[in-house]
Motif scaffolding. Structure first.
Motif, PDB file in Angstrom:
ATOM      1  N   ARG F  47       0.821  -1.211   0.000  1.00 36.08           N
ATOM      2  CA  ARG F  47       0.000   0.000   0.000  1.00 36.08           C
ATOM      3  C   ARG F  47       0.852   1.256   0.000  1.00 36.08           C
ATOM      4  NH1 ARG F  47      -4.253  -1.347   4.527  1.00 36.08           N
ATOM      5  NH2 ARG F  47      -2.213  -1.335   5.525  1.00 36.08           N
ATOM      6  N   GLU F  48       1.887   1.238   0.817  1.00 36.83           N
ATOM      7  CA  GLU F  48       2.770   2.396   0.860  1.00 36.83           C
ATOM      8  C   GLU F  48       3.427   2.638  -0.499  1.00 36.83           C
ATOM      9  OE1 GLU F  48       6.188   2.990   3.781  1.00 36.83           O
ATOM     10  OE2 GLU F  48       4.473   2.338   5.037  1.00 36.83           O
ATOM     11  N   ARG F  49       3.957   1.591  -1.068  1.00 37.18           N
ATOM     12  CA  ARG F  49       4.646   1.728  -2.342  1.00 37.18           C
ATOM     13  C   ARG F  49       3.692   2.221  -3.437  1.00 37.18           C
ATOM     14  NH1 ARG F  49       9.367  -0.630  -4.980  1.00 37.18           N
ATOM     15  NH2 ARG F  49       9.887  -1.129  -2.834  1.00 37.18           N
ATOM     16  N   LEU F  50       2.492   1.640  -3.504  1.00 35.19           N
ATOM     17  CA  LEU F  50       1.566   2.026  -4.568  1.00 35.19           C
ATOM     18  C   LEU F  50       1.078   3.466  -4.360  1.00 35.19           C
ATOM     19  CD1 LEU F  50      -0.483  -1.213  -5.340  1.00 35.19           C
ATOM     20  CD2 LEU F  50       1.698  -0.431  -6.280  1.00 35.19           C
ATOM     21  N   ASP F  51       0.801   3.838  -3.108  1.00 34.67           N
ATOM     22  CA  ASP F  51       0.473   5.234  -2.795  1.00 34.67           C
ATOM     23  C   ASP F  51       1.520   6.180  -3.376  1.00 34.67           C
ATOM     24  OD1 ASP F  51      -1.807   4.744  -1.381  1.00 34.67           O
ATOM     25  OD2 ASP F  51      -1.094   5.592   0.523  1.00 34.67           O
ATOM     26  N   ASP F  52       2.737   5.747  -3.228  1.00 31.50           N
ATOM     27  CA  ASP F  52       3.889   6.515  -3.662  1.00 31.50           C
ATOM     28  C   ASP F  52       4.001   6.626  -5.176  1.00 31.50           C
ATOM     29  OD1 ASP F  52       5.529   7.324  -1.448  1.00 31.50           O
ATOM     30  OD2 ASP F  52       7.244   6.746  -2.746  1.00 31.50           O
ATOM     31  N   PRO F  55      -0.335   7.066  -7.290  1.00 34.22           N
ATOM     32  CA  PRO F  55      -1.390   7.647  -6.456  1.00 34.22           C
ATOM     33  C   PRO F  55      -2.755   7.639  -7.146  1.00 34.22           C
ATOM     34  CG  PRO F  55       0.201   9.320  -7.142  1.00 34.22           C
ATOM     35  CD  PRO F  55       0.741   8.008  -7.585  1.00 34.22           C
ATOM     36  N   THR F  58      -6.692   2.794  -8.046  1.00 33.06           N
ATOM     37  CA  THR F  58      -7.656   2.466  -6.986  1.00 33.06           C
ATOM     38  C   THR F  58      -7.252   1.129  -6.397  1.00 33.06           C
ATOM     39  OG1 THR F  58      -9.067   1.266  -8.493  1.00 33.06           O
ATOM     40  CG2 THR F  58      -9.539   3.614  -8.185  1.00 33.06           C
ATOM     41  N   LEU F  59      -7.189   1.082  -5.075  1.00 32.36           N
ATOM     42  CA  LEU F  59      -6.696  -0.107  -4.386  1.00 32.36           C
ATOM     43  C   LEU F  59      -7.810  -0.719  -3.560  1.00 32.36           C
ATOM     44  CD1 LEU F  59      -3.891  -1.568  -3.650  1.00 32.36           C
ATOM     45  CD2 LEU F  59      -4.084  -0.292  -1.521  1.00 32.36           C
ATOM     46  N   ALA F  70      -4.980  -3.657  -7.248  1.00 34.26           N
ATOM     47  CA  ALA F  70      -4.889  -2.245  -7.653  1.00 34.26           C
ATOM     48  C   ALA F  70      -5.166  -2.140  -9.150  1.00 34.26           C
ATOM     49  CB  ALA F  70      -3.500  -1.699  -7.344  1.00 34.26           C
TER      50      ALA F  70
END
Ligand SMILES: Nc1ncnc2c1ncn2[C@@H]1O[C@H](COP(=O)(O)O)[C@@H](O)[C@H]1O
Ligand SMILES: Nc1ncnc2c1ncn2[C@@H]1O[C@H](COP(=O)(O)O)[C@@H](O)[C@H]1O
Ligand SMILES: Nc1ncnc2c1ncn2[C@@H]1O[C@H](COP(=O)(O)O)[C@@H](O)[C@H]1O
Ligand SMILES: Nc1ncnc2c1ncn2[C@@H]1O[C@H](COP(=O)(O)O)[C@@H](O)[C@H]1O
Ligand SMILES: [Mg+2]
Ligand SMILES: [Mg+2]
Ligand SMILES: [Mg+2]
Ligand SMILES: [Mg+2]
Ligand SMILES: [Mg+2]
Ligand SMILES: [Mg+2]
Ligand SMILES: [Mg+2]
Ligand SMILES: [Mg+2]
Lengths: 217, 217, 217, 217, 217, 217, 217, 217
Positions: F47-52, F55, F58-59, F70
């Motif tokens: 989650r952190e990596r994909l947020d990064d 952005p 949609t997850l 995602a």
């Protein structure tokens, strides 16, 4: 497609007619037929068929190790500059050990048999150490507790292939204890399946070929 | 009802309070308490309780082998005229071997430790042969492929008890290969369960008592 | 090389000819031949061969327990001052129990048979307690759930060797439940493999020899 | 749809929230909630939730046997004219035996506990025979080699349900040897899965109900 | 010593002569002989021997279920006021189910057979529900995936004993899947070993006796 | 190279960093990332990596079923004209059933959930028959004895895929009994490994695609 | 009650008379009889009985795959617009593959055989890719290490059903390694039990029917 | 005593202090210390101790593959004229593959890594064929169904050592399926235990030494 391993017909689970047919085809297309794990009926069918269709071939047969090898009249076996020791702990180990020795020879390496050096009498193992250390690769067959390959591998610095044999009764009998022990061995063994003399032999044969290659022979 | 075996509390599956209570009872009724397979919490509870209820008792404890022994001030250990060798293949075997040695001592026999004679370096085994042959009984602990008891039993003529150790990973790990190998051994081994140092020790202790009896000591 | 155990030919996995040859060699070199787990064909081959090459030998044979023993005319069996009880739970246990008893006798100890004391009728066990307590070592054979050695070991203070027997059908049949139960026993049993009467017997024989030694006989 | 067995929530593999929700629903719809095999977090969640939604219910809880039972204020437990003996061999057997006893009581039968009659000291079993023979059904819990149900069933003529307990380490540990031994028992045992106190208890409860029915009570 | 269970000779692993002898002894001492799991040779030997020594006895024999029962001329079977349903999923289940039914009858209860209600066609199960619910105890035999006892136990409120049958090939064949499924069942089943019709039957018989007792009949 | 199956990252045995990296790569190259069997640390890292790095994606995430999916902003899921029923016996089955449902949806088929239809209460199964018969394929998840897929397959004529769940304790627990029962089922089930929701789902998805293809949609 | 699967008599564990009777009943009530896993005696009994009672029926029989199929004179086989590929790795796989092919045909789908594409010579697999990709469903039979279904499933996007075959000797022989490998496959395989050609075939047939339905044919 | 294999400390089952002590001794006596399967605490203890007693040594450490290697300042690694390919199917295989690669390097051979050539996408395997065929020996690591070594061995003619990896969940997970598949492989593989990178590496190293010897380098 290359695998470096001679074609062989595994007779298990085939009818005598199927085995004989596959052997005949192998002989006519490659000049050689190898059959392993043949029971009496299958071996009989192969011999009859080859007698019929390839009377000029030379056939050898091991009743005890259950293999047949036929060479067509023109067939020339490869000849490698490498020697494989085939070691057994007891009389019953001779069955898969004989299969291994056959396929090593068919792949062209020399075979040195060292028999009856069971782990319960270490002196016999120690007596054979000079012979064992002279080989390029060792196949060590053992049933029951299967400790011999471990003991041998601790005494030599050539690669050792453990060949578990389906002896032993009761818990973990039929070679399971031997296989487990070889997999858990505290030495640098590689292993093949229980009674898989063919696999042990072809692996040793492939190593022998690498050695032969390197020797520039 | 006679079994010849000292009462001991097996800590596995009991709460610390239960273990401490059973140990205290044993000490007050028999003059001795033996606890095996205690984890830290259980060992702590036992020590605290015995400190409390039996401050005069002498307590010994092996963190590595996970046992505790307490002797009441009046307690006198039996003394047998017999010697038990406790042999290990490697460092990890010390855990159940230590348990075995403890119970042999509690039953009154002498204990001779012979450590680190792994089967992969036979010279160390051979070096120890004189010591091994002097014992009345041998307990031989080994993990992984468990070949050491087989090798030793082939070299001595005293009874050997195989003690499989829960080392080894992968197939037949956690002592299963060692147990299988000892059960399939081509020598005259008897065997106990994986890590069952207590059982190996009591069996050796019972044999030692028969020897002591016979010696008329 | 010393192992204290008489040489014996394990017939499993050998041809009749191989077994007969090994028996003949044993007889001529050591004055005695012991063959175990012989089927009809193997037993026949042994008897024929020994009749031929050693007509002066005395041969005994147990069809039920599948062993043969031959003594050369000069052979003198050892004689130990120690007694081994061989105990069975039921009729089928007689097979490996008979093998155990034979090898104990060949090693020179006295054998006392206590039969049919199955755990489902404890009174018979209790009735035999005096006889059981008189022995120096006990071999207790049991199949199915294999509880007898545990029950006996709780009632006597001599060493007990559990001999699991390959009876029982369904889950954990063929002696696996009996073996597991003996390994898990809450008493001081040592154990041998399923049906391993030979191993139980030689282990008892080695203990008997230690007792005989100590007795200064 | 009828099964005769009280609904119970098996906590294994569920989240604390799921377990608490299922317990609350059971209580509100049937007047009773039974939760088995709850760990600390699950038990905490259940107690909190029931405190919240059913403050008038009476809650009992066994930390050792990991069950919770809640009765609504109006709930009336059935009352059967039959008695079930719950027998254990050792301290660790109390865990599933306690679960069995709880469900027998919830089904309305009387429970008689007979503890610590391990098979290694038969006198204690024999001392309890009169008590055992008075019951209508017996549940006998035992771990390790699991011989107690066999020994008991040989001494009584009431139906015995064997309850194997997940004690024991090494080969066939965690209750496997006990289960195997009960399945192979030479007596008329029926068996349930390892640690399945709930199953043993409900089966005993169903038998008790048949007896109660027949008694015309 | 009381066990409540009729003596029976388990033929497995005995010679024909041994089986015949044990049967003759049982008949002459108890008025009844029961032999289970007899092969053709064993059954023949029993019949011949009983013809010889007890010509007045009445002999019944099931070739399919492999049992023999002989009653002496004076023998009177017990008569219990209780009924046991013996249920099978398919044709092959009849083998152990027949053994179970025989021993239930010998213990004096009534037997109601409900056959061929395999779980793959639930309508047949549902059709038989009234009959199933009338019984005091049910023995439900099933091989392969062994789901029938679970399905039945969910539909009735009498005690159900699962009897796994050694059908099924491949992984977990020979009754292992059926046994596992019954042990894991989410209903209140107790279970016996694979093919253990005798054990299922005697357990049902003991329950029937308790019911008969309670009924004051 | 074609396999018809969406790429997914199996988190088992990978570090959180490795999982996050593989997910990020999948998302950027295929527009979608699917991660299965993620523990908390792995899910957090993803989650952190994909947020990064993505952005705009949609997850979705299932804590209970341990998957993350995602979709990049442009990603368009396939849409098949076929419906897959995902059926569970109890609360714990939801874990792999949820994984199966997710991948079916990602492959474009409709998912119909039918929950809590355990085999111990057949009425609930029967109530759901109309819904079950409307689906094109069924995935039936069940733990413990795993009888539900067999019962369902006997009542419907659509293909059923059995999904064994790692519930159940004691012998053959952790899904082994359920798997064995599905393999031995007397109905036309195919099966996947224990907890292999991903495999069940992709197999159902491939069948759904064939149906969609044939429908000419 | 609907299952979509043709009734078939599984001959395993039935007497020849029972099998013949069940076949005759099936033929007279449904117009078709299918018998699987018949040995010579069973097959003989079926043929004799059908000759007798239904001389107008057409009978086909596979000695190698051990099945018999009889169609009454009026019987009309269903005809589906779908094709199932039946793929084998070697000669021995033909046994269960033949059973699978028979039942697929009886369910009305077309069968395309692709034989001898063992994983040790990938070129043959690659040569057959176009044929494999044309099928609607694939059944892939393989023994020994059972890698072929995994390799095929990685190359096609149709659903693949793995059919493990009971070849292979030693550890995990008799199809266990093949089954394990298919369950662990990193592709979207579903699997059936070892040698369960019937199950693979009926599952493929049910899928074929869904495809046929969707095609509006 | 010669074994040709570098001494290494197997950290499993030892305390951090024991591991550190054994490493320090190895370094001071042989100029090199190799530790395998070290957890964090053990690795920390080793690094601290070596920092202390051998500050001049160079230490390398793989957190992922859990090994440490220290070379004394004078130590000179052997240098063989042979190259070993270390091949992995997926990310998780890197753990034991890294261990194997380390020991091959320590024995003096060149290491060529070929990663991520999973059997589910054969094109990547085929792309790497030229690189694979250039090696003298191959170690092929694979978890789950473990098919990669079989596929590779069918495409090359150099000896292949299969290294099963403890990935995979459910039935035959944790590397058992991979091991079984390699033992049953229809190609000339030899095998080592699950995760036994050290054994695979030393066996490859011994073969490399034979090749180096033969090359007269
Ligand atoms: N005795 C044996 N044990 C194991 N594998 C064998 C044996 N004999 C032959 N093989 C292998 O099995 C292949 C033949 O399999 P098949 O096509 O069933 O005859 C050969 O090419 C060998 O790779
Ligand atoms: N078919 C059977 N299955 C299981 N146990 C049996 C069977 N028949 C008899 N028994 C039990 O085994 C005992 C006889 O064992 P044995 O002394 O070996 O004949 C009987 O007293 C019964 O308790
Ligand atoms: N939960 C799962 N169970 C089984 N297989 C999976 C699962 N998730 C992903 N896979 C498969 O494993 C492959 C990923 O393996 P890896 O390269 O180790 O990430 C995917 O392409 C899928 O084929
Ligand atoms: N070769 C086979 N393998 C697995 N299941 C089969 C086979 N042949 C028939 N069946 C199934 O077993 C049922 C017959 O079982 P039975 O009543 O014992 O004859 C059939 O209805 C099929 O569902
Ligand atoms: Mg190759
Ligand atoms: Mg004792
Ligand atoms: Mg000795
Ligand atoms: Mg019920
Ligand atoms: Mg009784
Ligand atoms: Mg695919
Ligand atoms: Mg169906
Ligand atoms: Mg070496």
């Amino acid at each position: 497609q290359r695998s470096g391993v001679p074609e062989a017909v595994l007779a298990d689970g085939k009818t005598p007619t199927e085995v004989a047919q596959l052997a005949a085809t192998a002989l006519s297309t490659t000049g050689r037929a190898i059959v392993t794990r043949a029971d009496e009926a299958q071996a009989g069918a192969v011999r009859e068929r080859l007698d019929d269709v390839a009377p000029a071939a030379t056939l050898s047969w091991s009743e005890r190790s259950r293999w047949l090898v036929a060479h067509g009249p023109e067939y020339e076996r490869p000849d490698l500059d490498a020697s494989v020791g085939v070691v057994t702990a007891g009389t019953s180990d001779a069955v898969p050990a004989g299969e291994a020795a056959m396929i090593v020879r068919e792949m062209g390496a020399d075979v040195e048999r060292v028999d009856d050096v069971g782990v319960a009498s270490l002196v016999r193992v120690v007596d054979q150490l000079p012979a064992l250390r002279e080989q390029d690769v060792l196949i060590v067959a053992a049933g029951r507790e299967g400790a011999l390959p471990t003991v041998v591998a601790g005494l030599v610095d050539v690669p050792v292939i453990g060949l578990p044999v389906s002896t032993g009764y009761g818990h973990a009998g039929e070679g399971e204890a031997a296989l487990s022990g070889m997999l858990q061995s505290c030495t640098a063994l590689s292993t093949v399946n229980v009674d898989a003399g063919f696999t042990a032999g072809t692996q040793a044969g492939l190593i022998a070929r690498q050695i032969d290659d390197a020797s520039g022979a």
